[in-house]
Each structure stands twice: as C-alpha cells, then as structure tokens.
Design an enzyme around this catalytic site. Structure first.
Site, short mmCIF file in Angstrom:
data_model
loop_
_atom_site.label_atom_id
_atom_site.label_comp_id
_atom_site.label_asym_id
_atom_site.label_seq_id
_atom_site.Cartn_x
_atom_site.Cartn_y
_atom_site.Cartn_z
N GLU A 109 103.77 17.09 -9.76
CA GLU A 109 104.69 17.02 -10.88
C GLU A 109 104.01 17.61 -12.11
O GLU A 109 102.79 17.50 -12.24
CB GLU A 109 105.07 15.55 -11.19
N TYR A 121 100.46 27.08 -11.78
CA TYR A 121 101.06 26.76 -10.48
C TYR A 121 101.93 27.92 -9.98
O TYR A 121 101.87 28.29 -8.80
CB TYR A 121 101.85 25.46 -10.57
C1 LIG Z 1 96.12 23.69 -16.73
C2 LIG Z 1 94.63 24.00 -16.74
C3 LIG Z 1 93.92 23.21 -15.66
C4 LIG Z 1 94.45 25.52 -16.51
O1 LIG Z 1 93.06 25.78 -16.51
P1 LIG Z 1 92.48 27.12 -17.15
O2 LIG Z 1 91.04 27.16 -16.84
O3 LIG Z 1 92.91 27.24 -18.56
O4 LIG Z 1 93.29 28.22 -16.30
P2 LIG Z 1 92.76 29.64 -15.82
O5 LIG Z 1 91.96 30.28 -16.85
O6 LIG Z 1 92.17 29.50 -14.46
O7 LIG Z 1 94.13 30.41 -15.72
C5 LIG Z 1 94.87 30.41 -14.55
C6 LIG Z 1 96.30 30.74 -14.84
O8 LIG Z 1 96.84 29.74 -15.64
C7 LIG Z 1 97.72 30.34 -16.54
N1 LIG Z 1 97.17 30.21 -17.85
C8 LIG Z 1 95.91 29.97 -18.22
N2 LIG Z 1 95.79 29.96 -19.56
C9 LIG Z 1 97.03 30.18 -20.02
C10 LIG Z 1 97.58 30.27 -21.33
N3 LIG Z 1 96.85 30.13 -22.42
N4 LIG Z 1 98.91 30.49 -21.45
C11 LIG Z 1 99.69 30.64 -20.37
N5 LIG Z 1 99.23 30.60 -19.11
C12 LIG Z 1 97.92 30.36 -18.95
C13 LIG Z 1 97.84 31.78 -16.20
O9 LIG Z 1 98.80 31.94 -15.22
C14 LIG Z 1 96.49 32.00 -15.64
O10 LIG Z 1 96.46 33.07 -14.81
P3 LIG Z 1 95.98 34.48 -15.47
O11 LIG Z 1 94.71 34.20 -16.20
O12 LIG Z 1 95.84 35.36 -14.27
O13 LIG Z 1 97.12 34.85 -16.37
C15 LIG Z 1 94.01 23.67 -18.13
O14 LIG Z 1 94.74 24.38 -19.09
C16 LIG Z 1 93.99 22.18 -18.46
O15 LIG Z 1 93.03 21.48 -18.11
N6 LIG Z 1 95.02 21.66 -19.17
C17 LIG Z 1 95.03 20.25 -19.58
C18 LIG Z 1 95.25 19.31 -18.41
C19 LIG Z 1 96.55 19.62 -17.71
O16 LIG Z 1 97.56 19.94 -18.31
N7 LIG Z 1 96.52 19.51 -16.34
C20 LIG Z 1 97.70 19.77 -15.52
C21 LIG Z 1 98.58 18.59 -15.45
S1 LIG Z 1 99.98 18.89 -14.41
#
Ligand SMILES: CC(C)(COP(=O)(O)OP(=O)(O)OC[C@H]1O[C@@H](n2cnc3c(N)ncnc32)[C@H](O)[C@@H]1OP(=O)(O)O)[C@@H](O)C(=O)NCCC(=O)NCCS
Length: 153
Positions: A109, A121
C-alpha cells in the site's frame, strides 16, 4: 567520493538496529512506524533488512510473507541519500529475498500523495490493483491507500 561507488551492504535487522531504524523512520514519515512495530516485525520473523553504506545505516525494508504471497510493509532511505538509486536497490533486494523465500507476488500500500514512492514502484513495474478508503491517518482527516502488486517469478 560518489556514494554510488561505495558498496551498499544488506544485513538482517537485529535488536541492536531497532533504535536507529525507528529514528530513521521518524525522520522520513509524518505518521511513522513505532519502535514497537519494528520489534514486533523482528519477533514475528518477517523479512527485516537494513542497508549500510560504509558501515552507516542508511535504509531498511520490512516484508511479511505468507505462503506464496509477500507484503512490503515498510521501506525507507535516509533523506540525504535519496535520489541516488539506493531506494531502487533496497526494493530490488527485498523483492529478491521474498522470491527466494517462495513468494510469487509482492503487494504493498502507498499514499497517493507519496509521489516519489509511487514513481519508484511504477518504475519497477508494479501494477495498481486497488484502493483502500481512508486507510492512512493524515494531517487533516484520513488518506486512501493505493494497492500495488508485482509478480516475482
Ligand atoms: C521512496 C524511497 C524509498 C525512494 O528511495 P530513493 O533512494 O529516493 O529512490 P531512488 O533514487 O532509488 O529512485 C528510484 C526511483 O524512484 C523514483 N524517484 C526517486 N526520487 C524521486 C523524486 N525526487 N521524484 C520522483 N520520483 C523519484 C524514480 O522513479 C526513481 O527512478 P529514476 O531515478 O530512474 O527516475 C525514499 O524516497 C524514501 O525513503 N521515502 C520516505 C519513506 C517512504 O515514503 N517509503 C515508502 C512508503 S510506501
């Protein structure tokens, strides 16, 4: 040195990690999982992992598996390491562990307002399969959850 050059290492979460993981979660979420939620996940034998970069704990994931289905319950990367591909590596690791554990499908979710997570995702080919009304607490009222799933085999 660029963080991507430092190997990201995954370790099963242990009781000694719970404080750091709960603090990290609290820095990432307005309505965070409690310390107890992580402890209960450990006690329940869920797939609970931490990611370390040069020894520093920068991420975590929690997956509950039941027979051939797995449920991603929590995932997070420290803010200062976000946007560098670590979230994708944390998710890929969680998916692989669930698959090796016998799961054929992973579901989760997510808040529609969590655009970064939704993008992550979708980036991995998760399909939106449903919606849970008023599932999450919100600053005002409640927020629905989008339900996603992905075949792991
Ligand atoms: C969600 C989360 C785990 C993503 O981790 P991250 O290290 O920032 O992500 P990545 O750098 O590996 O990016 C992977 C993909 O996520 C998306 N993404 C990452 N940063 C993004 C941004 N600023 N805006 C939009 N999409 C983004 C993109 O699709 C990206 O792929 P791309 O780099 O090829 O475009 C991180 O933002 C987080 O910890 N958020 C807070 C906790 C949370 O919300 N967890 C999920 C609960 S359901």
């Amino acid at each position: 040195m660029n963080a991507l050059n430092i190997p990201l290492e995954f370790f099963p979460m242990n009781a000694g990690d719970v404080d750091s993981v709960a603090a990290l979660e609290s820095s990432l979420q307005v309505f965070p999982w409690s310390r107890g939620n992580f402890e209960d996940s450990l006690k329940a034998g869920y797939g609970v992992w931490v990611a370390r970069l040069g020894g520093e704990l920068i991420g975590f994931s929690v997956v509950m598996s039941v027979i051939d289905e797995a449920h991603l319950l929590a995932i997070g990367i420290a803010k200062r390491y976000q946007g560098q591909g670590f979230g994708a590596r944390m998710l890929r690791h969680a998916m692989e562990c669930a698959r090796l554990g016998g799961a054929g499908r992973l579901f989760l979710e997510v808040r529609p307002s969590n655009e970064r997570a939704v993008a992550l995702y979708r980036h991995f080919g998760f399909r939106e399969i449903g919606r849970r009304r008023d599932y999450y607490p919100a600053i005002v009222g409640r927020e629905d959850a989008l339900v996603f799933d992905k075949e792991l085999r």
